[in-house]
Design an enzyme around this catalytic site. Sequence first.
Site: not given
Ligand SMILES: C[S@@+](CC[C@H](N)C(=O)[O-])C[C@H]1O[C@@H](n2cnc3c(N)ncnc32)[C@H](O)[C@@H]1O
Length: 410
Positions: A215, A218, A221, A230, A265, A288, A291
């Site tokens: 996934e 995580i 943030y 999740s 990333s 997830d 976005h």
């Molecule tokens: C909506 S949360 C995830 C929620 C989790 N999957 C859940 O369902 O409980 C989005 C996560 O994506 C991470 N994120 C943001 N930009 C990202 C990137 N370029 N690559 C990887 N992770 C990223 C953020 O740090 C954040 O922790």
Amino acid sequence: MKNGPDGSLVEPLILAAGGRDGDLLRLVDEHGLEAITDVLAAEVASRCEPPALQQDVPVGLRVTQGGRTIEHVLTVSSGGVDSRRGPADAAPVHITTDVLCLARSVYGPPSFDGAATRQVTVRPERVTPAADQPSEGRPAREFGIGSRALRGADSPNPAALAAQAVSSAMAGRDRDLGDLALRFGSDKWGVWHWYTQHYDRHFASLRHEPVRVLEIGIGGYYDPAAGGGSLRMWKNYFSRGIVHGLDIYDKSGLDELRLHTFVGSQNDAGFLRDLAEQHGPFDIVIDDGSHVNEHILASFDTLLPHVRPGGWYVIEDIQTSYWPQYGGTSGAQAGPGTSIGLLKQLIDGLEHQEANHPRDFSPSYTDRHVVGLHLYHNLAFIQKGDNNEGTIPPWVKRTPLNYFYPAQNG
Ligand SMILES: C[S@@+](CC[C@H](N)C(=O)[O-])C[C@H]1O[C@@H](n2cnc3c(N)ncnc32)[C@H](O)[C@@H]1O
């Protein structure tokens, strides 16, 4: 004495638990009964749904094999369950089981719940419910054997609650994915999103398979201790699965048995490729993360080749296709370069054998490997496979319509 579980044993143990007794016994011989029970006890602890308790209750887990017994203490509290190897004589609850039966109950096929192979003994008189403990001016209340011992005056006996929590975790009864989302704190159900019903529709048949899940995103943030809802939900849902999560923030504090985190990333193709080569192929990839539309497309391009045939690639929150700050289109129709633009392109790709392409057309990787698309509000499931069924016979295309429908076309 080493007390933590050896994570590298999990995958071989999962596979052996689905095989023959001889496979499991070889693994026990090779790694030792202690190391195997460390993994199984930690797994049971992580599956326990903590009961509402006002005090900690130790549960002794006695795992036997060929005349030997290894003891663990599972400390059950309302905040969670912790497991450590050690003597459990004083515990009010004891669960005794053979190691092969425990391994099968926990990691084997769901048809084996192992209930008939476990012996549970509860000594309620060894626990005094918090409400009955002595306080200033009030003596401890007697808590004898009998119906009162099991229920107490106002609430169930803590020993019985703890015994039930651990037994139920060993039986491996399936919990609803929406319940798991709420329990572990994932937003996939209940506040902003209503995704778990769709996940369950597509993933229920994989629930007890030894799947590998990745996934992106995580959660939590920049807070290193937050998030992971999740990942824990998936770990619990996929009883034999290995769950990987990646995030731009370091979440290594969340690592546990069958749950691994990585920092990087989703827009970094080299990082994703290395991760997938080391830990894939994956049965399921879920995006997830940020976005941001550009990121979604980059991750999909890099990771789809690392999804195994028959596996799934899921994209959450595709509504950002319409949000300019995420690289989306501001008009009514999502354009190319957005996740919904990608999905529209995948529909044409799915039909590439039927479309009127120039002679020198050569199908792309996604044209050849996407075999199914299932779209829901804000959520897309893409199934990977071999899209090579062949086309409808060419003469059908050339035959005038009135040949098939003379009555309609006269
Ligand atoms: C909506 S949360 C995830 C929620 C989790 N999957 C859940 O369902 O409980 C989005 C996560 O994506 C991470 N994120 C943001 N930009 C990202 C990137 N370029 N690559 C990887 N992770 C990223 C953020 O740090 C954040 O922790």
